[in-house]
Write a protein that holds these residues in place. Structure first.
Motif, short mmCIF file in Angstrom:
data_model
loop_
_atom_site.label_atom_id
_atom_site.label_comp_id
_atom_site.label_asym_id
_atom_site.label_seq_id
_atom_site.Cartn_x
_atom_site.Cartn_y
_atom_site.Cartn_z
N CYS A 154 0.83 -1.19 0.00
CA CYS A 154 0.00 0.00 0.00
C CYS A 154 0.87 1.24 0.00
O CYS A 154 1.82 1.33 0.77
CB CYS A 154 -0.92 0.00 1.22
SG CYS A 154 -2.01 1.44 1.18
N LYS A 156 -0.65 4.34 0.30
CA LYS A 156 -1.54 5.43 0.66
C LYS A 156 -1.18 6.11 1.99
O LYS A 156 -1.48 7.28 2.18
CB LYS A 156 -2.99 4.91 0.74
CG LYS A 156 -3.43 4.11 -0.49
CD LYS A 156 -3.41 4.95 -1.76
CE LYS A 156 -4.06 4.25 -2.93
NZ LYS A 156 -3.16 3.40 -3.71
N PHE A 157 -0.63 5.39 2.91
CA PHE A 157 -0.21 5.96 4.19
C PHE A 157 -1.32 6.76 4.89
O PHE A 157 -1.09 7.90 5.32
CB PHE A 157 1.05 6.83 4.03
CG PHE A 157 2.28 6.02 3.70
CD1 PHE A 157 3.03 5.42 4.71
CD2 PHE A 157 2.68 5.85 2.38
CE1 PHE A 157 4.16 4.65 4.41
CE2 PHE A 157 3.80 5.08 2.07
CZ PHE A 157 4.54 4.49 3.09
N CYS A 158 -2.50 6.21 4.98
CA CYS A 158 -3.53 6.80 5.83
C CYS A 158 -2.89 6.90 7.22
O CYS A 158 -2.19 5.97 7.65
CB CYS A 158 -4.78 5.92 5.87
SG CYS A 158 -5.43 5.64 4.21
N TYR A 160 -3.54 6.58 10.26
CA TYR A 160 -3.76 5.64 11.38
C TYR A 160 -3.21 4.25 11.08
O TYR A 160 -3.19 3.39 11.94
CB TYR A 160 -5.28 5.50 11.63
CG TYR A 160 -6.05 5.19 10.37
CD1 TYR A 160 -6.14 3.89 9.89
CD2 TYR A 160 -6.65 6.21 9.63
CE1 TYR A 160 -6.81 3.61 8.70
CE2 TYR A 160 -7.32 5.94 8.45
CZ TYR A 160 -7.39 4.65 7.99
OH TYR A 160 -8.03 4.37 6.81
N CYS A 161 -2.77 3.99 9.83
CA CYS A 161 -2.67 2.61 9.36
C CYS A 161 -1.24 2.06 9.29
O CYS A 161 -0.32 2.72 8.78
CB CYS A 161 -3.34 2.50 8.00
SG CYS A 161 -3.42 0.81 7.40
N VAL A 163 -0.48 -0.81 7.68
CA VAL A 163 -0.30 -1.69 6.53
C VAL A 163 0.82 -1.26 5.56
O VAL A 163 1.61 -2.10 5.11
CB VAL A 163 -1.65 -1.91 5.78
CG1 VAL A 163 -1.46 -2.66 4.48
CG2 VAL A 163 -2.62 -2.67 6.69
N PRO A 164 0.96 0.03 5.23
CA PRO A 164 2.05 0.40 4.32
C PRO A 164 3.43 0.02 4.88
O PRO A 164 4.37 -0.20 4.12
CB PRO A 164 1.93 1.93 4.21
CG PRO A 164 0.49 2.20 4.51
CD PRO A 164 0.10 1.19 5.55
N GLN A 198 -4.83 -4.87 -0.92
CA GLN A 198 -5.16 -3.81 0.05
C GLN A 198 -6.03 -2.77 -0.63
O GLN A 198 -6.95 -2.24 -0.04
CB GLN A 198 -3.88 -3.17 0.60
CG GLN A 198 -3.44 -3.74 1.93
CD GLN A 198 -2.97 -5.18 1.81
OE1 GLN A 198 -2.24 -5.50 0.90
NE2 GLN A 198 -3.41 -6.02 2.72
N ASN A 199 -5.72 -2.47 -1.89
CA ASN A 199 -6.54 -1.55 -2.70
C ASN A 199 -6.53 -2.07 -4.12
O ASN A 199 -5.66 -1.72 -4.91
CB ASN A 199 -5.94 -0.14 -2.68
CG ASN A 199 -5.90 0.42 -1.27
OD1 ASN A 199 -6.92 0.64 -0.64
ND2 ASN A 199 -4.70 0.62 -0.78
N PHE A 241 -10.53 1.33 -2.98
CA PHE A 241 -10.11 2.57 -2.32
C PHE A 241 -10.91 3.73 -2.93
O PHE A 241 -10.85 3.93 -4.14
CB PHE A 241 -8.60 2.75 -2.55
CG PHE A 241 -8.00 3.89 -1.80
CD1 PHE A 241 -8.04 3.92 -0.42
CD2 PHE A 241 -7.36 4.93 -2.48
CE1 PHE A 241 -7.46 4.98 0.28
CE2 PHE A 241 -6.78 5.98 -1.78
CZ PHE A 241 -6.83 6.00 -0.40
N ARG A 280 -7.05 10.53 3.84
CA ARG A 280 -7.69 9.55 2.96
C ARG A 280 -7.73 10.00 1.50
O ARG A 280 -7.92 9.20 0.61
CB ARG A 280 -9.13 9.27 3.44
CG ARG A 280 -9.20 8.44 4.68
CD ARG A 280 -8.80 7.00 4.41
NE ARG A 280 -9.83 6.24 3.73
CZ ARG A 280 -9.68 4.98 3.33
NH1 ARG A 280 -8.53 4.36 3.52
NH2 ARG A 280 -10.65 4.35 2.73
#
Ligand code: SAH
Ligand code: SF4
Ligand code: F3S
Length: 441
Positions: A154, A156-158, A160-161, A163-164, A198-199, A241, A280
C-alpha cells in the motif's frame, strides 16, 4: 512426518499467504494438521492492524509455552513479523524464527534449517519471483472459492494505518498471469474467485500484457473485463479505495454478469475534517457521488464499508456526521472499529484524546444505527430469488447447506450434499442481521 499447525489472523492477504505456505510445506513432506496440541511445528501468521489483533500472537505463544508436553518449533509470519523482525525473538521467549510478509515463499527452507539445529533465523526479504503469488493447488480455504492476489502492499499511508509499513510498496501482478491463473482455477472446478489486494482498484501493472483490447479508463476495470472474459462463473473483488474508484468499475459490472454485484468501499469517517486528518484523499461529497452512481446502477449492487470511530480529535459533531452518512448510504453491512493507535504511524503522534468510554459509546451508537439501516435494506431480499454458491454443510441444521449469494451475503438452505460446488437458485424466506435462510427453487 513432522506435523505443522498453521494459525492465521488478519485479512484475505494473510489467508492467501497461509494457503501458499501450507501447500508448499505439504509438497516438502510436512503434514498440515488441525490439531494444535499435537503439532511438531506451530506457525502463526500475524496481523498488526489493531492492538487487539497483534495481542493474539502473544496469547497464542503464551498458551503454547505453558501447555504440558513437548514444545513445538514456533515460527512467526506476517505483519507483526515484518514490523518487529529480530526483536520478536527476544520479546517473546519460545519463538524460534521470524519470516516477514514478502518472504513467505521461503518458510519451508527456514523451517527445515531450524529443525536441523539453526536458531534465531529471521527473513524480512522480498519475494523471489511471481511464482510466490500463484494460487495454492491444495490447502485452500474452499475447493470452490479461491483468493487471487492482484496487487500487494500500500502506498496510501492513511495516518492511522500500519499496513504500508508491514506490507511495503504497491506491486501489481501481470494481467496475463492473473488471467492464466483464473483459467487454471476454472479448469480445476473453482466457481468463484476473489481478486484481492489492500486496494485492488489502485492496480497498476508494469506491462499491458493481458489487458490489450479491453475497454475502461483504469487498468483495474480493464482487468475486471479481462478476467470476466475467461468465463469463470463468479468474480468478486476487495478492497476498493474511494479515491481511485471510478465509474468504469461500475460500467464493467453492468456489462459482465459474472462480475458480482458487491462493492466494498471503506469510507472510514463521515466528516471531511477527520478524513483530512486521516489523509484519505477523498471528500464526503465525492464518496456520496460514488454511492449514488452504484445505487443508480441497473444492477442491484450491495455496498459494504469500514468505519473508524474515535480517531484523535474526532468531536461529537464529526461523529454525528458519520452517523448521518451511514443513514444516507444504507450499507448492506459495515465493519466498525474503535481507533487503535499503532506505533510508527503518523496518527500515533497525535493525542489519542477520545476516551475509551467515549469510543465505546460511539461504537455502540453507530452499530445500532447501522443495524437498523441494514435491516431495512435487507428487506428487499425477502421472497427474492438469489443465486447461491453451495460452499459447505452447516452443522446446525440437518442437511443444512451454506454459501454466499452474488451480493456476498451468507445464505443457508436445506439441500442435498450433491449440490456442493454448484450454484443454486434459492428463494429467501427469512432475513436475519448477518445471514438469510431460504428454499431451493
Ligand atoms: N486498504 C483498506 C483497508 C485495510 S485495513 C482500505 O483502505 O480501506 C482494514 C480496516 O481496518 C480499515 O479499513 C480500517 O477501517 C481499519 N483500521 C486500520 N487501521 C486501524 C487502526 N489503527 N485503528 C482502527 N481501525 C483501523
Ligand atoms: Fe491502510 Fe489506507 Fe492503505 Fe487501506 S489505503 S491499507 S487504510 S494505508
Ligand atoms: Fe492485518 Fe497485515 Fe492484513 S496488518 S489486515 S494482516 S495486511
Amino acid at each position: 512426518m513432522k506435523k505443522v499447525y498453521l494459525e492465521t489472523y488478519g485479512c484475505q492477504m494473510n489467508v492467501s499467504d497461509s494457503e501458499r505456505v501450507a501447500t508448499a510445506l505439504g509438497r516438502d513432506g510436512f503434514e498440515i494438521t488441525n490439531d494444535a496440541e499435537n503439532a511438531d511445528v506451530v506457525l502463526i501468521n500475524t496481523c498488526s492492524v489493531r492492538e487487539k489483533a497483534e495481542q493474539k500472537l502473544y496469547t497464542q505463544v503464551g498458551r503454547i509455552r505453558h501447555s504440558d508436553g513437548p514444545k513445538p518449533v514456533v515460527g512467526v509470519l506476517g505483519c507483526v513479523a515484518q514490523l518487529e523482525g529480530e526483536t520478536l525473538l527476544k520479546k517473546i521467549p519460545g519463538v524460534d524464527f521470524v519470516v516477514g510478509t514478502r518472504a513467505v515463499g521461503r518458510v519451508g527452507d527456514i523451517l527445515t534449517r531450524t529443525i536441523d539445529g539453526e536458531s534465531g533465523l529471521v527473513d524480512l526479504g522480498e519475494r523471489e519471483d511471481d511464482y510466490d503469488w500463484t494460487v495454492a493447488d491444495t490447502h485452500r480455504h474452499s475447493p470452490y472459492v479461491a483468493f487471487l492476489p492482484i496487487i500487494e502492499g500500500c502506498n496510501k499511508f492513511c495516518t492511522y494505518c500500519i499496513v504500508p509499513f508491514s506490507r511495503g510498496r504497491e506491486r501489481s501482478f501481470s494481467a496475463a498471469e492473473i488471467v492464466r491463473q483464473t483459467l487454471e482455477l476454472k479448469r480445476r472446478g473453482v466457481k468463484e474467485i476473489h481478486l484481492i489486494g489492500q486496494n485492488v482498484n489502485s492496480y497498476k501493472p508494469d506491462t499491458e500484457a493481458g489487458l490489450e483490447g479491453f475497454a475502461g479508463k483504469s487498468a483495474f476495470s480493464r482487468l475486471l473485463r479481462a478476467v470476466a472474459a475467461t468465463g469463470i462463473e463468479r468474480i468478486k473483488f476487495t478492497t476498493s479505495f474511494p479515491r481511485d474508484f471510478h465509474e468504469d468499475i461500475v460500467e464493467a459490472i453492468e456489462t459482465h454478469q459474472n462480475l458480482c454485484n458487491w462493492v466494498h468501499l471503506p469510507v472510514q469517517s463521515g466528516s471531511n475534517r477527520v478524513l483530512k486528518l486521516m489523509k484519505r484523499g477523498h471528500t464526503i461529497d465525492r464518496y456520496l457521488k460514488q454511492i449514488d452512481r452504484i445505487r443508480g446502477s441497473v444492477r442491484d449492487i450491495a455496498i459494504t464499508t469500514d468505519i473508524i470511530v474515535g480517531f484523535p480529535g474526532e468531536t461529537e459533531a464529526d461523529f454525528k456526521d458519520t452517523v448521518e452518512l451511514v443513514k444516507y448510504c444504507g450499507f448492506d453491512s459495515a465493519y466498525i472499529f474503535k481507533y487503535s493507535p499503532r506505533p510508527g504511524t503518523p496518527a500515533h503522534e497525535l493525542d489519542d484524546n477520545v476516551s475509551p468510554a467515549e469510543k465505546t459509546l460511539r461504537f455502540l451508537e453507530l452499530e445500532n444505527v447501522q443495524k437498523a439501516c441494514q435491516n431495512k435494506r435487507l428487506e428487499r431480499y425477502h421472497q427474492a430469488s438469489l443465486e447461491v454458491l453451495a460452499e459447505g454443510t452447516s452443522a446446525r441444521t440437518e442437511n443444512g447447506i451454506t454459501g454466499h449469494s452474488t451480493c456476498h451475503k451468507v445464505v443457508n438452505f436445506v439441500g442435498d450434499r450433491s449440490l456442493l460446488g454448484s450454484i443454486v437458485n434459492v428463494k429467501v424466506t427469512q432475513v436475519k442481521a448477518n445471514s438469510m435462510f431460504g428454499e431451493v427453487v
